[in-house]
Design an enzyme around this catalytic site. Structure first.
Site, short mmCIF file in Angstrom:
data_model
loop_
_atom_site.label_atom_id
_atom_site.label_comp_id
_atom_site.label_asym_id
_atom_site.label_seq_id
_atom_site.Cartn_x
_atom_site.Cartn_y
_atom_site.Cartn_z
N SER A 1 0.79 -1.26 0.05
CA SER A 1 0.07 0.21 -0.02
C SER A 1 0.82 1.22 -0.08
CB SER A 1 -1.06 -0.14 1.05
OG SER A 1 -2.13 -0.96 0.91
N LYS B 1 0.32 3.41 -2.88
CA LYS B 1 -0.72 4.32 -3.16
C LYS B 1 -0.54 5.72 -3.14
CE LYS B 1 -3.82 0.54 -1.35
NZ LYS B 1 -4.51 -0.24 -0.20
N TYR C 1 -3.83 -2.18 -10.21
CA TYR C 1 -3.68 -2.12 -8.76
C TYR C 1 -2.58 -3.46 -8.12
CZ TYR C 1 -5.02 -2.51 -3.83
OH TYR C 1 -4.92 -2.42 -2.47
N TYR D 1 -4.53 3.53 8.12
CA TYR D 1 -6.07 2.93 8.12
C TYR D 1 -6.49 3.54 9.51
CZ TYR D 1 -3.32 0.52 4.93
OH TYR D 1 -2.27 0.30 3.92
N VAL E 1 1.08 -3.90 3.74
CA VAL E 1 1.06 -5.06 4.44
C VAL E 1 2.42 -6.05 4.09
CG1 VAL E 1 -1.15 -5.39 4.63
CG2 VAL E 1 -0.18 -6.30 2.46
N1 GLN Z 1 -2.24 -5.40 -1.90
C1 GLN Z 1 -2.73 -5.30 -0.58
C2 GLN Z 1 -4.39 -5.36 -0.71
O1 GLN Z 1 -4.92 -4.99 -1.61
C3 GLN Z 1 -2.42 -3.86 -0.15
C4 GLN Z 1 -2.95 -3.53 1.15
C5 GLN Z 1 -2.19 -3.02 2.33
O2 GLN Z 1 -0.86 -3.02 2.16
N2 GLN Z 1 -2.63 -2.53 3.28
O3 GLN Z 1 -4.91 -6.13 0.14
#
Ligand code: GLN
Length: 290
Positions: free
Chosen positions: A50, A53, A177, A225, A243
Site C-alpha cells: 500500500s 498508493k 492495482y 488506516y 502489508v
Molecule cells: N495489496 C494489498 C491489498 O490489496 C494492499 C493492502 C495493504 O498494504 N494494506 O490487500
C-alpha cells in the site's frame, strides 16, 4: 491470517507474502542534505504494497488535478483497509485514497486514456526518478498471488463499478492495482524515493510544494488506516504503511525514513517498523507538531 510470531503476523492472505521470513528488520534514513544512514536488512527488497498508493496518488493528482476528489474523499475511514462497510452508505465513493477502495478508484482514474501497461510504466518511471534508481521493479509472482486471492478487492471494485465510480472493467483496474502493490524496493530505495515528499532543496522535485503538503496531510490522517490516529500520536510524522511490513515516514524539510519488518499489527501495520520510527522520532525530536 496465520504465522503468528512475537513480532506480529505476516500478511498470510497473500500467499507470496506469507513466505517472507518475519524475523527481518531494516531501516534507512535520507536527510535533507543528502546524507544517508541505514541499518539491519536495509538492502533486502520487500513488497511495498500500500505504500504504492502514495505514488499513484501523486500521479493521479498530476493527471487530473482536484477533479480526483469528486470520486474519492479525504477523510480517515476508521475502518480496516479492505472494508466495504462505508461504501454501501456512501454510494461507492471511498473515504480516502489510501484504503483499498480509494486506491482502486485512484488507479482507475490514472487508467483514463492509457493501457494498464502504460499506467504501470508511468508509475515505475515516477518511482525510479524519485529514487534515482532504475533497478526498482514489479514482482510478477506477488501480483499473481494477489490476483488469485483478491476476492475482497474484486468485491470493492464491482461495488464501485455498480455505482458508476469505476470507469474501466474491474479486471483492468484491479490488474493494474495488484501490480502497483507488487512493486519491490529495499529500505534504502524507499527512503530515497520519499525525498520528493520532504520539500527539501536538494530533493527531486516531482510534485509542487503545495501538493506535497497535501499528500503529507493525507498520509498523517489516513496513511495507517484505522491506526492512523495512533501513528500520529506516537510518531508525529506523516507515514504510509503496507502489508509487506514497510513504512515510509516523512519529517518535512528534514528527512525521508523507511522501515521494514514483516510482522504486522491487527490493523496491518508493521509492529517493529512503527516502534523503530517512533524511537527515531523521539530521539531526534522530529515531529510536525513542533
Ligand atoms: N495489496 C494489498 C491489498 O490489496 C494492499 C493492502 C495493504 O498494504 N494494506 O490487500
Amino acid at each position: 491470517m496465520a504465522a503468528r510470531d512475537l513480532r506480529g503476523e505476516v500478511a498470510a492472505y497473500i500467499p507470496e507474502l506469507a513466505r517472507v521470513d518475519p524475523r527481518q528488520f531494516g531501516m534507512a534514513v535520507v536527510l535533507a542534505d543528502g546524507r544517508e544512514f541505514a541499518t539491519g536488512d536495509a538492502d533486502v527488497p520487500f513488497s511495498i504494497q500500500s505504500i504504492s498508493k502514495v505514488f499513484m496518488l501523486a500521479l493521479a493528482l498530476g493527471k487530473l488535478g482536484d477533479t480526483l476528489w469528486n470520486r474519492v474523499g479525504r477523510e480517515p475511514s476508521g475502518q480496516a483497509f479492505n472494508s466495504i462497510l462505508q461504501l454501501e452508505s456512501e454510494r461507492g465513493r471511498p473515504r480516502n485514497p489510501f484504503i483499498n477502495a480509494g486506491a482502486i478508484v485512484t488507479t482507475d482514474a490514472v487508467l483514463d486514456g492509457s493501457t494498464p501497461r502504460e499506467a504501470l510504466g508511468s508509475l515505475l518511471r515516477f518511482i525510479r526518478e524519485a529514487a534515482e534508481d532504475d533497478r526498482i521493479h514489479i514482482n510478477e509472482a506477488v501480483a499473481r498471488s494477489e490476483r488469485a486471492t483478491g476476492h475482497l478487492n474484486y468485491a470493492l471494485a464491482h461495488f464501485m463499478h455498480a455505482h458508476g465510480n469505476l470507469r474501466h472493467d474491474p479486471d483492468l483496474s484491479l490488474g493494474t492495482y495488484f501490480h502497483q502493490c507488487a512493486v519491490e524496493m529495499t529500505c534504502r530505495q524507499l527512503a530515497r524515493s520519499g525525498r520528493f515528499l520532504m520539500n527539501a532543496p536538494g530533493a527531486p522535485r516531482l510534485v509542487s510544494a503545495v501538493r506535497v503538503r497535501r499528500i503529507n496531510a493525507l498520509m498523517l490522517t489516513c496513511g495507517h488506516y484505522d491506526a492512523s490516529g495512533d501513528f500520529a500520536y506516537r510518531v508525529g510524522l506523516p507515514g504510509k504503511s503496507g502489508v509487506g511490513g514497510g513504512i515510509l515516514a516523512i519529517a518535512p524539510g528534514r528527512a525521508s525514513i523507511a522501515a521494514w519488518s514483516p510482522g504486522l499489527s491487527r490493523q496491518g501495520n508493521s509492529l517493529l517498523g512503527t516502534e523503530a520510527i517512533e524511537m527515531l522520532a523521539r530521539q531526534t525530536g522530529w515531529s510536525i507538531f513542533g
